[in-house]
Design a protein around this motif. Structure first.
Motif, PDB file in Angstrom:
ATOM      1  N   ASP A  96       1.001  -1.130   0.013  1.00 44.35           N
ATOM      2  CA  ASP A  96       0.060  -0.064  -0.011  1.00 44.35           C
ATOM      3  C   ASP A  96       0.965   1.301  -0.139  1.00 44.35           C
ATOM      4  O   ASP A  96       1.287   1.658   1.042  1.00 44.35           O
ATOM      5  N   ASP A  97       1.250   1.799  -1.016  1.00 41.64           N
ATOM      6  CA  ASP A  97       0.628   1.477  -2.342  1.00 41.64           C
ATOM      7  C   ASP A  97       1.641   1.413  -3.418  1.00 41.64           C
ATOM      8  O   ASP A  97       1.678   1.680  -4.453  1.00 41.64           O
ATOM      9  N   GLU A 124      -0.867  10.266   0.812  1.00 40.84           N
ATOM     10  CA  GLU A 124      -2.372   9.806   0.774  1.00 40.84           C
ATOM     11  C   GLU A 124      -2.609   9.515   2.286  1.00 40.84           C
ATOM     12  O   GLU A 124      -3.363   9.439   2.737  1.00 40.84           O
ATOM     13  N   GLU A 129      -2.844  -5.594  -2.739  1.00 37.89           N
ATOM     14  CA  GLU A 129      -2.096  -5.248  -1.392  1.00 37.89           C
ATOM     15  C   GLU A 129      -3.248  -5.853  -0.199  1.00 37.89           C
ATOM     16  O   GLU A 129      -4.368  -5.533  -0.383  1.00 37.89           O
TER      17      GLU A 129
HETATM   18 ZN   LIG Z   1      -3.207   3.152  -0.150  1.00 39.58          ZN
END
Ligand SMILES: [Zn+2]
Length: 417
Positions: free
Chosen positions: A146-147, A180, A382
């Motif tokens: 992630d990610d 993020e 993921e």
């Molecule tokens: Zn993510």
């Protein structure tokens, strides 16, 4: 893509070794400078592939273009987006990825901390991955799928398209974003510079999943103003704001309306922090629901609880401030349902069973959709993210690359004139 030698695993193993943990305490952007280490590597790799306009801006965003190779100019510009940072909840320093080839279903003991064991009982998705290849961390850190799975998938996709000009596609924009995980991923994003019509984030889990619906989210800040007095002479004068705040929290329903008692499409109200003293105490809440109009209902209910309690104390006042965080991307995507449908069609072409679902959270795509870029989320494989048990299946990542290759051709089929 029969004879294509995927580069997604190799890239993934390189990227996870670069520490890009986001810093929730920081007010700078990106929240940690080290995120730029990965951004810079991506620019170098894109340049080496022949993506000559690849650049990292001052904020750490990477923008790049794969030019159209068709005559038609009616095919929309599609953006593929992944985030380069990892979650601060778990260490991302010195990640040591381990590839478990031909996974046989036995517990995976992580060597750097043998108390960390990944089992199919705890992670039922792994049961479907027997015979495939799994990547885990070594026990002391998260993996960073992630990610970085999404990042590696987009990079391999770019590599495939550049080396296979016979595959027809419109103009494609690649976007890699910092921060993020601390909810600031689009803070300095330049939509004009991005110049895309529709987008997909590569940040989903289970193979075949497409998420085009998220929570709508508000934050509520409640400040209680009590009445201070010298504790020795406070009789019938003092009202302690800490006690009023505690009573509010204690009055919240215990069987419903909270993250720990809700699932699926149920909304909730959730206290995230409390600070204060005798005179003033602040309670921070988050409010979540898939239906935006329900947010006001939750907020009114919370306000009436506060009102009822505060009104029992003479002279005590409070403030109740609501701020918008993000909105359910479905409100935007429902107006252009083909964006999701094309992704499902691409997955079927690859031989996968697409599953469109909603997430009990938000993504960069929730914000991007309202910034003018309708943006569902596509699987990367993921799993068990933000934890030391995080893992990703290599074949899932390869299937995501295949899906993207089909997807850009489907846009040409449907939209070229
Ligand atoms: Zn993510």
């Amino acid at each position: 893509m029969k004879n294509y030698k995927f580069s997604v695993l190799e890239r993934f193993l390189d990227y996870v070794k670069i520490d890009t943990t986001a810093d929730p305490e920081s007010i700078s952007f990106p929240s940690s400078e080290k995120q730029k280490d990965l951004a810079q590597l991506l620019v170098q790799e894109l340049q080496a592939m022949g993506v000559h306009d690849a650049l990292m801006d001052e904020y750490g965003y990477v923008y790049a273009t794969i030019e159209s190779n068709i005559a038609s100019d009616s095919v929309p510009v599609i953006c593929f987006c992944a985030h380069i940072d990892t979650a601060p909840d778990c260490s991302g320093t010195n990640v040591r990825p381990i590839v478990h080839r031909n996974f046989n279903g036995a517990p995976i003991i992580l060597p750097d901390d043998p108390t960390q064991v990944i089992t199919v009982e705890e992670h039922p998705y792994l049961k479907t991955k027997i015979g495939e290849d799994i990547v885990t961390a070594s026990g002391l850190t998260l993996l960073g799928a992630d990610d970085k799975a999404g990042v590696a998938i987009i990079m391999d996709f770019a590599n495939f398209l550049i080396s296979h000009p016979e595959v027809k596609h419109g103009k494609i924009r690649l976007l890699f974003t910092p921060d993020e995980e601390v909810g600031r991923g689009v803070e300095h994003l330049n939509m004009e510079k991005l110049g895309a019509d529709y987008g997909y984030t590569l940040d989903g889990g289970v193979v075949g999943s497409i998420e085009d619906e998220s929570f709508s989210a508000d934050a509520v800040k409640i400040t209680i103003h009590g009445i201070s007095a010298h504790p020795g002479y406070a009789k019938n004068k003092m009202v302690n704001s800490i006690k009023v705040a505690a009573e509010i929290i204690d009055t919240l329903p215990k069987e419903e309306w909270s993250p720990e008692t809700t699932e699926k499409k149920e909304g909730f109200v959730h206290p995230t922090s409390i600070q204060g003293g005798l005179e003033e105490t602040t309670l921070n809440f988050i409010v979540r629901d898939h239906l935006t109009s329900n947010l006001a209902i939750h907020e009114d209910r919370l306000r009436s609880i506060v009102e009822t309690i505060v009104s029992n104390y003479n002279g005590v006042t409070y403030s109740f401030e609501i701020s918008e965080q993000y909105r359910n991307m479905k409100e935007v995507i429902a107006t252009v349902p083909f964006v999701t449908e094309y992704a499902a069609e691409a997955m079927r072409k690859v031989g996968l069973a697409p599953k469109v679902s909603s997430i009990r959270g938000g993504t960069d795509g929730s914000k991007l959709s309202f910034m003018g870029l309708p943006c569902p989320n596509i699987f990367t494989g993921e799993m068990a993210i933000h934890s030391r048990h995080e893992y990703v299946c290599v074949q899932d990542m390869e299937n995501a690359v295949k899906t993207m290759v089909e997807l850009v051709q489907i846009w040409v089929e449907h939209k070229s004139n």
